[in-house]
Design a protein around this motif. Structure first.
Motif, PDB file in Angstrom:
ATOM      1  N   PHE A  47       0.842  -1.188   0.000  1.00 27.40           N
ATOM      2  CA  PHE A  47       0.000   0.000   0.000  1.00 27.40           C
ATOM      3  C   PHE A  47       0.879   1.241   0.000  1.00 27.40           C
ATOM      4  N   THR A  48       0.478   2.248  -0.761  1.00 30.29           N
ATOM      5  CA  THR A  48       1.173   3.525  -0.738  1.00 30.29           C
ATOM      6  C   THR A  48       0.763   4.278   0.525  1.00 30.29           C
ATOM      7  N   ASP A  49       1.499   5.330   0.845  1.00 28.20           N
ATOM      8  CA  ASP A  49       1.141   6.158   2.002  1.00 28.20           C
ATOM      9  C   ASP A  49      -0.266   6.724   1.840  1.00 28.20           C
ATOM     10  N   ALA A  50      -0.609   7.118   0.609  1.00 21.68           N
ATOM     11  CA  ALA A  50      -1.945   7.672   0.355  1.00 21.68           C
ATOM     12  C   ALA A  50      -3.029   6.611   0.566  1.00 21.68           C
ATOM     13  N   GLU A  51      -2.769   5.376   0.143  1.00 26.83           N
ATOM     14  CA  GLU A  51      -3.738   4.292   0.339  1.00 26.83           C
ATOM     15  C   GLU A  51      -3.900   3.975   1.828  1.00 26.83           C
ATOM     16  N   ILE A  52      -2.799   3.986   2.553  1.00 28.84           N
ATOM     17  CA  ILE A  52      -2.859   3.736   3.999  1.00 28.84           C
ATOM     18  C   ILE A  52      -3.680   4.825   4.677  1.00 28.84           C
ATOM     19  N   ALA A  53      -3.435   6.079   4.307  1.00 30.08           N
ATOM     20  CA  ALA A  53      -4.185   7.196   4.897  1.00 30.08           C
ATOM     21  C   ALA A  53      -5.672   7.087   4.551  1.00 30.08           C
ATOM     22  N   ALA A  54      -5.976   6.732   3.312  1.00 30.51           N
ATOM     23  CA  ALA A  54      -7.379   6.598   2.893  1.00 30.51           C
ATOM     24  C   ALA A  54      -8.055   5.456   3.640  1.00 30.51           C
ATOM     25  N   ASN A  55      -7.357   4.339   3.810  1.00 32.94           N
ATOM     26  CA  ASN A  55      -7.921   3.204   4.548  1.00 32.94           C
ATOM     27  C   ASN A  55      -8.165   3.566   6.010  1.00 32.94           C
ATOM     28  N   THR A  56      -7.212   4.281   6.603  1.00 34.72           N
ATOM     29  CA  THR A  56      -7.352   4.709   7.992  1.00 34.72           C
ATOM     30  C   THR A  56      -8.551   5.639   8.147  1.00 34.72           C
ATOM     31  N   GLN A  57      -8.698   6.582   7.218  1.00 30.91           N
ATOM     32  CA  GLN A  57      -9.834   7.510   7.292  1.00 30.91           C
ATOM     33  C   GLN A  57     -11.146   6.775   7.080  1.00 30.91           C
ATOM     34  N   ALA A  58     -11.163   5.809   6.178  1.00 31.02           N
ATOM     35  CA  ALA A  58     -12.383   5.028   5.942  1.00 31.02           C
ATOM     36  C   ALA A  58     -12.796   4.277   7.208  1.00 31.02           C
ATOM     37  N   GLU A  59     -11.819   3.733   7.927  1.00 30.48           N
ATOM     38  CA  GLU A  59     -12.115   3.047   9.191  1.00 30.48           C
ATOM     39  C   GLU A  59     -12.646   4.034  10.232  1.00 30.48           C
ATOM     40  N   THR A  60     -12.024   5.208  10.300  1.00 32.24           N
ATOM     41  CA  THR A  60     -12.484   6.244  11.226  1.00 32.24           C
ATOM     42  C   THR A  60     -13.905   6.668  10.880  1.00 32.24           C
ATOM     43  N   ASN A  61     -14.170   6.859   9.596  1.00 37.31           N
ATOM     44  CA  ASN A  61     -15.516   7.242   9.159  1.00 37.31           C
ATOM     45  C   ASN A  61     -16.542   6.190   9.568  1.00 37.31           C
ATOM     46  N   ALA A  62     -16.213   4.930   9.338  1.00 34.29           N
ATOM     47  CA  ALA A  62     -17.147   3.845   9.651  1.00 34.29           C
ATOM     48  C   ALA A  62     -17.401   3.753  11.154  1.00 34.29           C
ATOM     49  N   GLU A  88     -22.039  13.868  27.945  1.00 27.97           N
ATOM     50  CA  GLU A  88     -20.957  13.058  27.379  1.00 27.97           C
ATOM     51  C   GLU A  88     -21.331  12.499  26.003  1.00 27.97           C
ATOM     52  N   VAL A  89     -22.633  12.252  25.799  1.00 25.64           N
ATOM     53  CA  VAL A  89     -23.086  11.773  24.489  1.00 25.64           C
ATOM     54  C   VAL A  89     -23.016  12.910  23.477  1.00 25.64           C
ATOM     55  N   THR A  90     -23.447  14.091  23.875  1.00 30.35           N
ATOM     56  CA  THR A  90     -23.383  15.255  22.987  1.00 30.35           C
ATOM     57  C   THR A  90     -21.938  15.536  22.577  1.00 30.35           C
ATOM     58  N   THR A  91     -21.030  15.479  23.535  1.00 29.18           N
ATOM     59  CA  THR A  91     -19.606  15.715  23.247  1.00 29.18           C
ATOM     60  C   THR A  91     -19.050  14.647  22.313  1.00 29.18           C
ATOM     61  N   ALA A  92     -19.347  13.391  22.609  1.00 28.15           N
ATOM     62  CA  ALA A  92     -18.834  12.297  21.782  1.00 28.15           C
ATOM     63  C   ALA A  92     -19.421  12.342  20.375  1.00 28.15           C
ATOM     64  N   ARG A  93     -20.685  12.730  20.245  1.00 26.40           N
ATOM     65  CA  ARG A  93     -21.286  12.843  18.910  1.00 26.40           C
ATOM     66  C   ARG A  93     -20.625  13.963  18.117  1.00 26.40           C
ATOM     67  N   ALA A  94     -20.318  15.071  18.773  1.00 28.71           N
ATOM     68  CA  ALA A  94     -19.629  16.178  18.089  1.00 28.71           C
ATOM     69  C   ALA A  94     -18.252  15.732  17.609  1.00 28.71           C
ATOM     70  N   GLU A  95     -17.539  14.974  18.442  1.00 31.76           N
ATOM     71  CA  GLU A  95     -16.230  14.461  18.059  1.00 31.76           C
ATOM     72  C   GLU A  95     -16.350  13.483  16.885  1.00 31.76           C
ATOM     73  N   ALA A  96     -17.364  12.644  16.917  1.00 31.17           N
ATOM     74  CA  ALA A  96     -17.568  11.677  15.834  1.00 31.17           C
ATOM     75  C   ALA A  96     -17.873  12.395  14.516  1.00 31.17           C
ATOM     76  N   ARG A  97     -18.731  13.424  14.584  1.00 34.40           N
ATOM     77  CA  ARG A  97     -19.038  14.182  13.357  1.00 34.40           C
ATOM     78  C   ARG A  97     -17.785  14.875  12.824  1.00 34.40           C
ATOM     79  N   ALA A  98     -16.973  15.424  13.705  1.00 31.19           N
ATOM     80  CA  ALA A  98     -15.753  16.120  13.275  1.00 31.19           C
ATOM     81  C   ALA A  98     -14.737  15.174  12.655  1.00 31.19           C
ATOM     82  N   ALA A  99     -14.760  13.915  13.067  1.00 32.72           N
ATOM     83  CA  ALA A  99     -13.774  12.932  12.558  1.00 32.72           C
ATOM     84  C   ALA A  99     -14.125  12.426  11.169  1.00 32.72           C
ATOM     85  N   ILE A 100     -15.387  12.582  10.777  1.00 37.75           N
ATOM     86  CA  ILE A 100     -15.822  12.076   9.471  1.00 37.75           C
ATOM     87  C   ILE A 100     -15.451  13.071   8.374  1.00 37.75           C
ATOM     88  N   ILE A 101     -14.806  12.545   7.344  1.00 39.83           N
ATOM     89  CA  ILE A 101     -14.439  13.374   6.190  1.00 39.83           C
ATOM     90  C   ILE A 101     -15.172  12.853   4.973  1.00 39.83           C
TER      91      ILE A 101
END
Length: 101
Positions: A47-62, A88-101
């Motif tokens: 995997f290239t660095d770009a593929e690794i980054a894309a896979n990592t982001q896809a896992e984070t998104n999921a 704590e749910v409101t905070t965690a949901r905000a963090e989850a939304r921010a992590a999704i690209i």
């Protein structure tokens, strides 16, 4: 066999983007890959660095989307019944939304 590209794989190589060749001396294509390497060629990483980054982001998104899905009922309950969403749910949901690209 004409070899244009070789990428490393778990148990061998991906040749020309479409043929998986096991690292097995009994495999006839393995000899061709080893000869290609002996000529001074270097297999590309799996995997290239770009593929690794894309896979990592896809896992984070999921993972983030799964968390949002699992806590949507808090939002529905608040909307329908006026029961506050725990902070704590409101905070965690905000963090989850921010992590999704």
């Amino acid at each position: 066999m004409t070899i244009s590209t070789v990428k490393l794989q778990n148990s061998g190589w991906l040749v020309n983007g479409n043929m998986s060749v096991p690292n097995d001396p009994d495999n006839r294509d393995c000899a061709d890959v080893l000869a290609w390497i002996a000529e001074g060629n270097t297999p590309a990483p799996e995997f290239t660095d770009a593929e690794i980054a894309a896979n990592t982001q896809a896992e984070t998104n999921a993972t983030s989307q799964a968390y949002l899905d699992s806590t949507d009922w808090y939002i529905t309950r608040f909307t329908e019944a006026g029961v506050a969403v725990p902070a704590e749910v409101t905070t965690a949901r905000a963090e989850a939304r921010a992590a999704i690209i």
